[in-house]
Design a protein around this motif. Sequence first.
Motif, PDB file in Angstrom:
ATOM      1  N   PHE A   7      71.741   1.968  63.932  1.00 41.21           N
ATOM      2  CA  PHE A   7      71.057   0.650  64.297  1.00 41.21           C
ATOM      3  C   PHE A   7      71.550   0.220  65.991  1.00 41.21           C
ATOM      4  CE2 PHE A   7      70.870   1.795  59.910  1.00 41.21           C
ATOM      5  CZ  PHE A   7      68.983   2.136  59.507  1.00 41.21           C
ATOM      6  N   THR A  12      71.608  -9.720  67.485  1.00 43.51           N
ATOM      7  CA  THR A  12      71.458  -9.765  65.979  1.00 43.51           C
ATOM      8  C   THR A  12      71.155  -7.960  65.490  1.00 43.51           C
ATOM      9  OG1 THR A  12      69.233 -10.009  65.025  1.00 43.51           O
ATOM     10  CG2 THR A  12      70.699 -11.491  65.613  1.00 43.51           C
ATOM     11  N   ILE A  14      68.722  -7.108  64.024  1.00 46.19           N
ATOM     12  CA  ILE A  14      68.235  -6.917  62.510  1.00 46.19           C
ATOM     13  C   ILE A  14      67.240  -6.359  62.720  1.00 46.19           C
ATOM     14  CG2 ILE A  14      66.926  -8.703  60.681  1.00 46.19           C
ATOM     15  CD1 ILE A  14      69.244 -10.437  61.755  1.00 46.19           C
ATOM     16  N   VAL A  35      74.848   2.897  60.594  1.00 49.73           N
ATOM     17  CA  VAL A  35      75.916   2.242  60.704  1.00 49.73           C
ATOM     18  C   VAL A  35      75.228   1.430  61.467  1.00 49.73           C
ATOM     19  CG1 VAL A  35      78.079   1.657  62.306  1.00 49.73           C
ATOM     20  CG2 VAL A  35      77.653   4.062  61.542  1.00 49.73           C
ATOM     21  N   TYR A  36      75.756  -0.447  61.580  1.00 52.54           N
ATOM     22  CA  TYR A  36      74.789  -0.999  61.903  1.00 52.54           C
ATOM     23  C   TYR A  36      75.152  -1.671  63.129  1.00 52.54           C
ATOM     24  CZ  TYR A  36      73.225  -6.396  61.837  1.00 52.54           C
ATOM     25  OH  TYR A  36      72.797  -7.548  62.285  1.00 52.54           O
ATOM     26  N   MET A  37      74.509  -1.612  64.754  1.00 55.48           N
ATOM     27  CA  MET A  37      76.418  -1.800  65.412  1.00 55.48           C
ATOM     28  C   MET A  37      75.130  -2.833  66.577  1.00 55.48           C
ATOM     29  SD  MET A  37      78.396   0.272  65.851  1.00 55.48           S
ATOM     30  CE  MET A  37      78.892   1.234  67.338  1.00 55.48           C
ATOM     31  N   PRO A  38      75.805  -4.040  65.878  1.00 55.36           N
ATOM     32  CA  PRO A  38      74.737  -5.716  66.673  1.00 55.36           C
ATOM     33  C   PRO A  38      75.586  -6.117  68.108  1.00 55.36           C
ATOM     34  CG  PRO A  38      76.031  -6.215  64.987  1.00 55.36           C
ATOM     35  CD  PRO A  38      76.144  -4.724  65.270  1.00 55.36           C
ATOM     36  N   TYR A  39      74.862  -6.411  68.595  1.00 52.68           N
ATOM     37  CA  TYR A  39      76.244  -6.941  69.371  1.00 52.68           C
ATOM     38  C   TYR A  39      76.172  -6.055  70.717  1.00 52.68           C
ATOM     39  CZ  TYR A  39      75.086 -11.456  67.746  1.00 52.68           C
ATOM     40  OH  TYR A  39      73.970 -12.206  68.028  1.00 52.68           O
ATOM     41  N   ILE A  40      75.375  -4.819  71.217  1.00 53.40           N
ATOM     42  CA  ILE A  40      75.857  -3.969  72.336  1.00 53.40           C
ATOM     43  C   ILE A  40      75.429  -4.200  73.435  1.00 53.40           C
ATOM     44  CG2 ILE A  40      75.545  -1.706  72.823  1.00 53.40           C
ATOM     45  CD1 ILE A  40      77.226  -1.770  70.176  1.00 53.40           C
ATOM     46  N   ARG A  45      80.038  -1.344  76.279  1.00 52.26           N
ATOM     47  CA  ARG A  45      80.700  -1.587  74.317  1.00 52.26           C
ATOM     48  C   ARG A  45      79.675  -0.338  74.178  1.00 52.26           C
ATOM     49  NH1 ARG A  45      79.822  -7.507  71.861  1.00 52.26           N
ATOM     50  NH2 ARG A  45      82.080  -7.420  71.800  1.00 52.26           N
ATOM     51  N   ARG A  52      81.459   6.902  70.057  1.00 52.66           N
ATOM     52  CA  ARG A  52      81.097   7.545  68.142  1.00 52.66           C
ATOM     53  C   ARG A  52      79.898   8.644  68.288  1.00 52.66           C
ATOM     54  NH1 ARG A  52      82.453   1.809  65.054  1.00 52.66           N
ATOM     55  NH2 ARG A  52      81.279   3.658  63.758  1.00 52.66           N
ATOM     56  N   PHE A  67      68.127   4.113  66.329  1.00 48.23           N
ATOM     57  CA  PHE A  67      67.120   3.169  66.858  1.00 48.23           C
ATOM     58  C   PHE A  67      67.267   1.835  68.018  1.00 48.23           C
ATOM     59  CE2 PHE A  67      66.294   5.626  62.540  1.00 48.23           C
ATOM     60  CZ  PHE A  67      65.019   6.210  62.951  1.00 48.23           C
ATOM     61  N   LEU A  71      66.651  -4.514  76.179  1.00 42.88           N
ATOM     62  CA  LEU A  71      65.383  -5.572  77.050  1.00 42.88           C
ATOM     63  C   LEU A  71      65.985  -4.655  78.215  1.00 42.88           C
ATOM     64  CD1 LEU A  71      63.925  -7.751  74.731  1.00 42.88           C
ATOM     65  CD2 LEU A  71      63.201  -6.521  75.978  1.00 42.88           C
ATOM     66  N   SER A 109      66.368 -11.566  75.242  1.00 43.05           N
ATOM     67  CA  SER A 109      66.939 -10.948  74.297  1.00 43.05           C
ATOM     68  C   SER A 109      67.284 -10.973  73.053  1.00 43.05           C
ATOM     69  CB  SER A 109      68.004  -9.472  74.545  1.00 43.05           C
ATOM     70  OG  SER A 109      69.465 -10.596  74.789  1.00 43.05           O
TER      71      SER A 109
END
Lengths: 280, 280
Positions: A7, A12, A14, A35-40, A45, A52, A67, A71, A109
């Motif tokens: 994600f 965030t 979310i 696997v949650y991947m915020p702030y890419i 990054r 990965r 997913f 922007l 964003s």
Amino acid sequence: MNRTVFFVSESTGITAETLGHSLLSQFDTVNFEQVYMPYINTELRAKALTQRMEEAADRDGARPIVFATMLNKEIGDILKGGNCFYVELFEFFVDPLAKELGVAPSLKSGQSHAITKPSYYTKRIEAINFAMANDDGIRPDNFHRADVVLTGVSRSGKTPTCLYLAMHYGLRSANYPITEEDFERGDVPQLLYDCKHKLFALIIDPQRLQLIREERRPGSSYASLKRCQDDIRQAQQIYKRLGVPVLNTTTQSIEEISSQIIRSLKENQESGLVSAMKVQ
Amino acid sequence: MNRTVFFVSESTGITAETLGHSLLSQFDTVNFEQVYMPYINTELRAKALTQRMEEAADRDGARPIVFATMLNKEIGDILKGGNCFYVELFEFFVDPLAKELGVAPSLKSGQSHAITKPSYYTKRIEAINFAMANDDGIRPDNFHRADVVLTGVSRSGKTPTCLYLAMHYGLRSANYPITEEDFERGDVPQLLYDCKHKLFALIIDPQRLQLIREERRPGSSYASLKRCQDDIRQAQQIYKRLGVPVLNTTTQSIEEISSQIIRSLKENQESGLVSAMKVQ
């Protein structure tokens, strides 16, 4: 079958996690490694994430699902070019909406979970503080200031539900624990009858309740199955007398119970029982 | 310009609300009247909603926007046939995903926020209980059992952030309030240094802090601007010595701060500092 899911978002994440998770729930025979991947939010990054993706593809024997709500086209293109099944969640909606509204999108964003409406944000934080200060029947004299009041026996799920209602809907939530004292009297205080239009009762299976109480006070009579069964039976008699909606926390999550409470409050609101309430 | 928006679902509606809200945040010049409509799971309820669409269209002078996640075609068609700009959020994604996974979708509604994984759900509820029991430095001896520890002066946002981390990520969250006692000693207890790898400090603008404290204890020296400025200045010195990430709760929401904490914990995890952590 095992598939890795990322994600991803510039902020965030979310939104990507929520819609992505909803879509995955349609495929319950697949085992998803989520696997949650915020702030890419940098190309560096994004490139690290494509690395990965390769590792996941090797491990699973199938490319990962991504997913994303990106922007920034440059960063999005790096991810899209990786070894993955790429799903951009905004893709199909932003342009048609812009056309319908006659307004260009800002393409900024991180707007969705930022403090864009300080008054609503403050209301949510105040609601959380209210829920903390009015947990476990500490201040029944405050019930008239609450938007919603929950009742139930010890460990039936009142506190997590109150906190969820406060955090997500900005509702000032209080709760009243039904105790031995109420059972002895055979009834709850008049204060609860006075807030019937915003009162909800929680029920839980005695077996489940026993497990939870046992965790809290192992080997106590409080945690015995007999006591749990008695508590639930007596609580149900009180609920019947109160005539309020009863929600089951064994089978339903705090999200589901909260949504049902919101729906019910709305219906009362439409019939003039409680004051107006909106998402924000 | 005013436009009414309905977030609609057969179950909790949380997915429709989350993605819909994200999309709307791209059009910040429009004033959206947002109405959350969970449990539109009968034709009768759907028809009643089309009536509300007409009322909204009359009021706004433009048809309402409907963000929906409807797996039941019959009910979805009733809404789609109403006077609205209808956006079905699952539409573009379910079939391509089914093809990629080689599995047919279940088309069961309400799976996303139901208790489909009891062990993860229990973990979240236990994390909330842990956060409640370890709020405000009640049990610093429990910090070694926490997944994350926050610190900050009184009213800097520790409690709501801990509760969010627990509720959404199932993290056992504790917090330590920096008080006069720490300032006098010029340092915080060794216990905090011991959990540096999972410790985050919160900062807040003194003006904002004053407003919040004034609400709590009007006219007190605790709420004076001077005291707030002193507290923040001294806390910053302590944070510097601790050498932990500092997050600003004036400008950032609990969602944003939590996501940053998750990202930072992940980086520590990848470098072997903390144990493995996944979304679920």
